[in-house]
Motif scaffolding. Structure first.
Motif, mmCIF file in Angstrom:
data_model
loop_
_atom_site.group_PDB
_atom_site.id
_atom_site.type_symbol
_atom_site.label_atom_id
_atom_site.label_comp_id
_atom_site.label_asym_id
_atom_site.label_seq_id
_atom_site.Cartn_x
_atom_site.Cartn_y
_atom_site.Cartn_z
ATOM 1 N N PRO A 51 0.830 -1.210 0.000
ATOM 2 C CA PRO A 51 0.000 0.000 0.000
ATOM 3 C C PRO A 51 0.867 1.263 0.000
ATOM 4 O O PRO A 51 1.858 1.359 0.733
ATOM 5 C CB PRO A 51 -0.818 -0.119 1.282
ATOM 6 C CG PRO A 51 -0.142 -1.135 2.119
ATOM 7 C CD PRO A 51 0.682 -1.989 1.213
ATOM 8 N N LYS A 53 0.298 4.120 1.189
ATOM 9 C CA LYS A 53 0.373 4.823 2.470
ATOM 10 C C LYS A 53 1.458 4.237 3.379
ATOM 11 O O LYS A 53 2.087 4.959 4.134
ATOM 12 C CB LYS A 53 -0.991 4.910 3.154
ATOM 13 C CG LYS A 53 -1.589 3.601 3.596
ATOM 14 C CD LYS A 53 -3.049 3.744 4.000
ATOM 15 C CE LYS A 53 -3.231 3.783 5.470
ATOM 16 N NZ LYS A 53 -4.629 3.856 5.897
ATOM 17 N N ALA A 54 1.707 2.948 3.272
ATOM 18 C CA ALA A 54 2.793 2.337 4.055
ATOM 19 C C ALA A 54 4.146 2.849 3.573
ATOM 20 O O ALA A 54 5.028 3.151 4.369
ATOM 21 C CB ALA A 54 2.745 0.816 3.945
ATOM 22 N N GLU A 58 2.782 6.106 6.574
ATOM 23 C CA GLU A 58 1.532 6.157 7.327
ATOM 24 C C GLU A 58 1.203 4.759 7.858
ATOM 25 O O GLU A 58 1.384 3.773 7.149
ATOM 26 C CB GLU A 58 0.399 6.656 6.423
ATOM 27 C CG GLU A 58 0.654 8.045 5.878
ATOM 28 C CD GLU A 58 -0.354 8.443 4.792
ATOM 29 O OE1 GLU A 58 -1.379 7.749 4.638
ATOM 30 O OE2 GLU A 58 -0.075 9.428 4.104
ATOM 31 N N LEU A 60 -0.981 1.470 8.947
ATOM 32 C CA LEU A 60 -2.098 0.775 8.323
ATOM 33 C C LEU A 60 -3.121 0.395 9.381
ATOM 34 O O LEU A 60 -2.775 0.185 10.545
ATOM 35 C CB LEU A 60 -1.609 -0.501 7.632
ATOM 36 C CG LEU A 60 -0.578 -0.345 6.528
ATOM 37 C CD1 LEU A 60 -0.214 -1.720 5.964
ATOM 38 C CD2 LEU A 60 -1.061 0.582 5.430
ATOM 39 N N SER A 61 -4.356 0.279 8.958
ATOM 40 C CA SER A 61 -5.389 -0.243 9.850
ATOM 41 C C SER A 61 -5.114 -1.725 10.077
ATOM 42 O O SER A 61 -4.306 -2.340 9.373
ATOM 43 C CB SER A 61 -6.773 -0.064 9.215
ATOM 44 O OG SER A 61 -6.903 -0.936 8.098
ATOM 45 N N GLU A 62 -5.805 -2.292 11.032
ATOM 46 C CA GLU A 62 -5.644 -3.726 11.313
ATOM 47 C C GLU A 62 -5.997 -4.553 10.076
ATOM 48 O O GLU A 62 -5.287 -5.496 9.728
ATOM 49 C CB GLU A 62 -6.508 -4.142 12.508
ATOM 50 C CG GLU A 62 -6.323 -5.590 12.919
ATOM 51 C CD GLU A 62 -4.889 -5.919 13.340
ATOM 52 O OE1 GLU A 62 -4.456 -7.054 13.072
ATOM 53 O OE2 GLU A 62 -4.205 -5.068 13.920
ATOM 54 N N GLU A 64 -5.893 -3.618 6.916
ATOM 55 C CA GLU A 64 -4.860 -3.421 5.893
ATOM 56 C C GLU A 64 -3.593 -4.200 6.250
ATOM 57 O O GLU A 64 -2.968 -4.812 5.373
ATOM 58 C CB GLU A 64 -4.528 -1.936 5.749
ATOM 59 C CG GLU A 64 -5.637 -1.120 5.122
ATOM 60 C CD GLU A 64 -5.401 0.376 5.253
ATOM 61 O OE1 GLU A 64 -5.748 1.086 4.290
ATOM 62 O OE2 GLU A 64 -4.876 0.831 6.293
ATOM 63 N N HIS A 65 -3.240 -4.187 7.521
ATOM 64 C CA HIS A 65 -2.059 -4.931 7.966
ATOM 65 C C HIS A 65 -2.214 -6.411 7.617
ATOM 66 O O HIS A 65 -1.292 -7.023 7.078
ATOM 67 C CB HIS A 65 -1.855 -4.736 9.472
ATOM 68 C CG HIS A 65 -0.774 -5.585 10.046
ATOM 69 N ND1 HIS A 65 0.571 -5.318 9.848
ATOM 70 C CD2 HIS A 65 -0.831 -6.711 10.795
ATOM 71 C CE1 HIS A 65 1.292 -6.246 10.466
ATOM 72 N NE2 HIS A 65 0.466 -7.097 11.045
ATOM 73 N N GLN A 67 -4.269 -7.723 5.380
ATOM 74 C CA GLN A 67 -4.398 -7.870 3.934
ATOM 75 C C GLN A 67 -3.031 -7.905 3.240
ATOM 76 O O GLN A 67 -2.828 -8.659 2.288
ATOM 77 C CB GLN A 67 -5.245 -6.730 3.363
ATOM 78 C CG GLN A 67 -5.399 -6.770 1.860
ATOM 79 C CD GLN A 67 -6.198 -5.571 1.336
ATOM 80 O OE1 GLN A 67 -6.724 -4.770 2.106
ATOM 81 N NE2 GLN A 67 -6.260 -5.456 0.031
ATOM 82 N N TYR A 68 -2.091 -7.097 3.713
ATOM 83 C CA TYR A 68 -0.794 -6.962 3.058
ATOM 84 C C TYR A 68 0.348 -7.689 3.778
ATOM 85 O O TYR A 68 1.509 -7.544 3.392
ATOM 86 C CB TYR A 68 -0.431 -5.475 2.898
ATOM 87 C CG TYR A 68 -1.343 -4.782 1.920
ATOM 88 C CD1 TYR A 68 -1.180 -4.962 0.551
ATOM 89 C CD2 TYR A 68 -2.376 -3.963 2.362
ATOM 90 C CE1 TYR A 68 -2.019 -4.348 -0.356
ATOM 91 C CE2 TYR A 68 -3.219 -3.337 1.464
ATOM 92 C CZ TYR A 68 -3.035 -3.533 0.104
ATOM 93 O OH TYR A 68 -3.871 -2.918 -0.788
ATOM 94 N N ALA A 111 4.198 0.954 9.285
ATOM 95 C CA ALA A 111 3.633 -0.296 8.766
ATOM 96 C C ALA A 111 4.717 -1.357 8.602
ATOM 97 O O ALA A 111 4.495 -2.540 8.911
ATOM 98 C CB ALA A 111 2.925 -0.035 7.434
#
Length: 154
Positions: A51, A53-54, A58, A60-62, A64-65, A67-68, A111
Motif C-alpha cells: 500500500p 500509504k505504508a 503512514e 495501516l489499519s488492522e 490493511e495490515h 491484507q498486506y 507499517a
C-alpha cells in the motif's frame, strides 16, 4: 632481426594478456551489475504490491495490515537476502550503501516496523542477517503503536 621479432612477439603477447584480463574484468562488472539490477527490479515489483500509504510512512489499519502481511513478509525476505549478499561480498559497496539506506528507511516506517516485528516474533530464528542489521522492536511495542494510531484515527 630475430631479437626484434622476439621482442615484438613478447610485447604483443603481454598486450594480449592485458586485453584479455581487461575484458574479463568488464564481463565480471557487467555480471555484477546485471545481478544487482535483478534485485532492484524485484524490489520495484514488490513495492508495487504494497500500500502506498505504508511506503509514505503512514500506519495501516488492522485490516490493511492483515491484507498486506504476505507482501511485507516477502519484503523482509528480500531484505534479508540483500544483507546476506552483502556479507558474502556479492554486491558492490555503492549498491550496499543504497540498499542499506532503503532497508533502514523502510523499517522505520510504522507499517513496515509493525510487520517486521510480527514476522520476527513468528519466524523463530529466520532472518538472522536482517535481525543483526535492523533489530525488530518487541512485538508488544509495535502492536501498542498500532492501537494508539487506531484510537487517534477513529
Amino acid at each position: 632481426m630475430t631479437e626484434i621479432l622476439t621482442a615484438i612477439s613478447s610485447v604483443a603477447t603481454a598486450f594480449g594478456v592485458l586485453l584479455a584480463a581487461w575484458q574479463l574484468w568488464l564481463a565480471h562488472r557487467q555480471s555484477v551489475t546485471t545481478f544487482e539490477d535483478s534485485f532492484a527490479r524485484e524490489y520495484r515489483e514488490l513495492a508495487a504490491t504494497l500500500p502506498t500509504k505504508a511506503l509514505l510512512g503512514e500506519p495501516l489499519s488492522e485490516d490493511e495490515h492483515q491484507q498486506y502481511f504476505d507482501e511485507f513478509y516477502h519484503y523482509v525476505d528480500l531484505c534479508n537476502e540483500q544483507v546476506f549478499l552483502n556479507q558474502r561480498g556479492r554486491i558492490t559497496r555503492d549498491t550496499w550503501k543504497f540498499w542499506h539506506g532503503g532497508i533502514a528507511s523502510n523499517l522505520r516506517r510504522p507499517a513496515f516496523k509493525r510487520a517486521w516485528s510480527e514476522i520476527a516474533a513468528r519466524a523463530n530464528d529466520d532472518f538472522s542477517e536482517l535481525r543483526a542489521l535492523c533489530p525488530p522492536e518487541p512485538r508488544a511495542k509495535s502492536q501498542q503503536y498500532a492501537s494508539q494510531f487506531a484510537q487517534h484515527a477513529g
